[in-house]
Design an enzyme around this catalytic site. Structure first.
Site, short mmCIF file in Angstrom:
data_model
loop_
_atom_site.label_atom_id
_atom_site.label_comp_id
_atom_site.label_asym_id
_atom_site.label_seq_id
_atom_site.Cartn_x
_atom_site.Cartn_y
_atom_site.Cartn_z
CB SER A 70 17.76 43.63 50.66
OG SER A 70 16.34 43.58 50.59
CB ILE A 75 17.55 46.47 54.08
CG1 ILE A 75 17.10 45.04 54.37
CG2 ILE A 75 18.26 47.07 55.29
CD1 ILE A 75 18.24 44.08 54.66
CB VAL A 130 21.50 55.73 58.27
CG1 VAL A 130 21.43 57.03 59.07
CG2 VAL A 130 21.46 54.53 59.20
CB ALA A 169 27.64 68.02 56.24
CE LYS A 200 30.69 71.24 56.47
NZ LYS A 200 30.52 69.88 57.01
CB VAL A 227 22.82 38.49 54.26
CG1 VAL A 227 23.59 37.46 55.07
CG2 VAL A 227 23.60 38.89 53.01
CB THR A 254 33.40 62.67 61.71
OG1 THR A 254 32.39 62.39 62.69
CG2 THR A 254 34.15 63.92 62.12
#
Length: 507
Positions: free
Chosen positions: A42, A45, A48, A53, A81, A188, A347
């Site tokens: 959507s 929405i 994050v 990196a 990097k 959903v 990570t």
């Protein structure tokens, strides 16, 4: 064309980096097998989207997809990097770089750092960093691709990218859609389970449409719509070891030299990141709300920025930990729905890659063999736990006690797995190897030595070498590293003069 037992349909719930990495990988690996792949997301929405990196393993992921590096870098405003700089972790004023490469050549199977420890006991051999091409190049803001000639100091290192994660997701969306992945716009709102098996049968969208599939991949973020809310997979909360639970992020203008490294600076209640891209710098403050307020954390971040902000700061909340089951019934969780570990060692995207790699290695049939599911969960648990231990090492390998957070870590009871690793190192510089685990021994050496954990001894076989010969070899190696870096181009110039240039322009 599918066979009788083959999965014929996959539905990925959620987009962002996790969703589109999964879609791209499945479209590439399952090409020609007649598997229908749909991704539902959507536009309402947000994602994050602050992880910018990466680790060197991302290059293998892109290469498998057939993505050319210059194309990727232009599309994502990427820079190169060589490692991560850590400031103020062992003590205030300390700094070191965790490089993507080893320190010097091994001698008859003995890692070079043991030779350095021997010379250190005899006098002053200089910094271990002086024997690492990627460290010295990063400190000088220089970069080149590894040399093709084996044996040269500038040939034995890895590199990764610093890029805009939102642009990376958009790039992979174009890749996936060009290979048949269908994107469905929608939110959903309900999930239907099979009455007999308990599998997810279909997801219902806000407008009433239903999306059925045989295999579902939950990339819905922290919400865990399928794996958590629908199937009830529990969450192992690791806050007792990694208590940072919030972050505030903001982009700024670029200022100063373009460093080929990410920076993580320890603060009183967490740490601050700085990630230079071609068109801007990503900044953020990861912190624990037990030790600082949201307003004070944001103020601390803003006070330590080195250039004007390009947007208002954005706040995030999270709980470190992992799913008890990453794969349950016909649902596999990848990305934030599978767990979250603070991005101290870059990570986050790698754990997405791990989830995808393990899924492809154990891709199910319609029978959803319990052995495959159990093996996937075992492997992913190890991936998360090994990263957890490595992150925690940064907090406990310290002499800092200048704030409540640092005193908390000084008194912390460590996981047995990490305690064993530290004890073996302090005894004689031995790094306990892992069968599964992202970080290889040189990474553990970088952090432990960088933060003041110096072993009491070293490999006794080093004593068989003449000390004067060891010292002469070390001096030669330092000179070779220095000369190689001197001949390495400036990082920004190297990008400008290559097909990878985007925001920096072309020369």
């Amino acid at each position: 064309m599918t066979n009788a037992g083959q999965i014929a349909s996959v539905c990925i719930v959620g987009g962002g980096t996790a969703g589109w990495m999964t879609a791209a990988a499945l479209a590439n690996r399952l090409a020609g097998l007649g598997v229908a792949i749909r991704l539902v997301e959507s536009a309402e929405i947000g994602t994050v989207g602050v992880g910018e990196a990466t680790l060197p393993h991302i290059r293998a992921f892109n290469t498998t997809l057939g993505i050319a590096e210059p194309e990727l870098m232009r599309a994502t405003e990427a820079t190169y990097k060589l490692g991560i700089e850590f400031c103020d972790w062992g003590r205030i004023g300390d700094r070191y770089i965790h490089p993507f490469g080893n320190y010097g050549p091994s001698d008859d199977g003995i890692p070079f750092y043991h030779q350095w420890l021997r010379l250190r006991a005899l006098g002053d051999p200089g910094r271990l960093d002086d024997y690492s091409y990627p460290v010295i190049a990063a400190e000088a803001n220089r970069f080149r691709h590894p040399a093709a000639t084996p044996g040269r100091v500038e040939s034995s290192f890895g590199y990764a990218y610093q890029f805009d994660a939102s642009l990376y997701a958009a790039f992979l969306r174009r890749y996936a859609e060009a290979r048949g992945v269908e994107r469905v716009e929608g939110k959903v709102v309900d999930v239907a389970l099979d009455g007999e098996r308990g599998d997810v049968r279909h997801a219902t969208l806000e407008d009433g449409r239903t999306l059925a599939a045989e295999l579902f991949v939950d990339c819905s973020g922290f919400r865990g719509l399928l794996i958590g809310q629908a199937l009830g997979s529990g969450y192992d909360d690791w806050s007792r070891w990694l208590p940072c639970n919030r972050a505030v992020a903001v982009p700024t203008d670029s200022k100063g030299p373009l460093g080929p490294y990410t920076r993580a600076t320890a603060r009183t209640a967490g740490w601050q990141w700085r990630i230079p891209l071609q068109h801007r710098v990503g900044n953020g403050h990861v912190y624990c709300s037990d030790f600082i307020s949201d307003d004070d954390a944001e103020a601390q971040l803003v006070a330590n920025l080195d250039a004007p902000m390009q947007a208002d700061p954005r706040r995030l909340r999270f709980t470190t930990g992992r799913r008890q089951d990453f794969w349950k019934r016909n649902v596999v969780a990848i990305g934030l729905s599978s767990g979250f570990l603070e991005p101290l060692e870059s990570t986050s995207i790698h754990l997405i890659q791990d989830g995808i790699t393990e899924l492809l290695a154990l891709f199910p049939t319609r029978a959803f063999d319990a052995g495959d599911i159990g093996e996937y969960n075992r492997r992913m648990a190890l991936h998360f736990e090994r990263v957890r231990d490595f992150l925690l090492l940064h907090y406990v390998a310290t002499q800092r006690d200048d704030s409540p957070m640092w005193r908390h870590f000084r008194a912390l009871t460590l996981p047995d797995s990490l305690r064993h690793k530290i004890d073996a190192w302090l005894s004689r510089g031995y790094v306990v190897p892992y069968e599964f685990g992202l970080f290889l021994p040189p990474s553990w050496v970088a952090v432990m030595l960088g933060q003041g954990l110096v072993p009491r001894g070293h490999d006794p076989r080093v004593r068989a070498s003449d000390d004067a010969v060891l010292a002469a070899r070390a001096a030669t190696l330092r000179a070779e590293v220095a000369a190689a870096v001197q001949a390495t181009p400036d990082h920004a110039d190297y990008i400008r003069q290559s097909p990878a240039a985007a925001g920096l322009g072309v020369a």
